[in-house]
Design a protein around this motif. Structure first.
Motif, PDB file in Angstrom:
ATOM      1  N   THR A 258      38.454  39.751  44.304  1.00 19.33           N
ATOM      2  CA  THR A 258      38.467  40.956  44.255  1.00 19.33           C
ATOM      3  C   THR A 258      39.676  41.517  44.912  1.00 19.33           C
ATOM      4  O   THR A 258      40.209  41.127  46.099  1.00 19.33           O
TER       5      THR A 258
ATOM      6  N   ASN B 254      37.849  44.192  39.974  1.00 19.49           N
ATOM      7  CA  ASN B 254      36.788  42.787  40.292  1.00 19.49           C
ATOM      8  C   ASN B 254      37.477  41.478  39.919  1.00 19.49           C
ATOM      9  O   ASN B 254      38.609  41.497  39.466  1.00 19.49           O
ATOM     10  N   LYS B 255      36.772  40.401  40.027  1.00 18.18           N
ATOM     11  CA  LYS B 255      37.297  39.139  40.066  1.00 18.18           C
ATOM     12  C   LYS B 255      37.869  38.875  38.436  1.00 18.18           C
ATOM     13  O   LYS B 255      38.622  38.087  37.996  1.00 18.18           O
TER      14      LYS B 255
ATOM     15  N   ILE C  56      36.730  48.619  38.999  1.00 22.90           N
ATOM     16  CA  ILE C  56      35.362  49.055  39.176  1.00 22.90           C
ATOM     17  C   ILE C  56      35.112  50.280  40.156  1.00 22.90           C
ATOM     18  O   ILE C  56      34.166  50.784  40.420  1.00 22.90           O
TER      19      ILE C  56
ATOM     20  N   GLN D 293      30.618  42.578  45.799  1.00 24.75           N
ATOM     21  CA  GLN D 293      31.855  41.733  45.109  1.00 24.75           C
ATOM     22  C   GLN D 293      32.026  40.575  45.991  1.00 24.75           C
ATOM     23  O   GLN D 293      32.443  39.480  45.303  1.00 24.75           O
TER      24      GLN D 293
END
Length: 174
Positions: A61, A145-146, A151, A172
């Motif tokens: 993140t 995000n990953k 987001i 997250q």
């Protein structure tokens, strides 16, 4: 006639002032990216001399902070990001990257020598990175995000925005 002209001029000026007060800036109209978009891929180099490519950070993140050293709200926000975001959530799965819009590497190094931030800092001297996200206004924050999706993105600084960021990061990172 003179009195009538003055009264008309004042009426026009006051109408102008009131219409400008009602007019609110739509900051999102200056956004190039939107929540849900894949994050643009870019390179950046930090003040410690390490280079990164955004796509290589997939799996983490990432919070991007666009700031300037002359920006008053930025100078209020960065210490809060240090203490309430970075120090609380830093891990192998989360990083903060603050990019100084319009600043050189030397300026960012000098700035951080005075401030002592421990998250990643780097320059964006010609706003090539910033320009992939926004057209104007700072500070700007983006959370990726990953999976590499945006987001969260926000313009400006309000203390309550940090609470929103923390709730997003808890989902997250934790």
């Amino acid at each position: 006639m003179y009195r009538f002209s003055v009264i008309m001029l004042l009426a026009i000026m006051s109408t102008n002032v009131f219409s400008q007060e009602k007019k609110k800036i739509d900051f999102e109209s200056f956004d190039i990216t939107k929540v849900g978009d894949q994050v643009p891929d870019f390179f950046f180099t930090t003040i410690n001399g390490k280079s990164y490519k955004m796509s290589e950070l997939r799996g983490k993140t990432v919070m991007l902070v666009f700031f300037a050293t002359w920006c008053g709200p930025c100078m209020k926000e960065l210490p809060q990001i240090q203490s309430e975001i970075w120090e609380e959530y830093k891990s192998d799965d989360f990083i903060v990257v603050a990019l100084g819009r319009d600043h050189s590497m030397e300026e960012i190094k000098k700035f951080n020598a005075e401030k002592g931030f421990t998250f990643l800092l780097g320059p964006d001297p010609e706003h090539k990175i910033y320009g992939q996200f926004f057209q104007k206004y700072i500070p700007r924050n983006v959370v990726v995000n990953k999976e590499g999706k945006i987001i969260y993105q926000k313009q400006g600084y309000r203390e309550e925005d940090v609470k929103n960021l923390k709730s997003i990061l808890e989902e997250q990172v934790m």
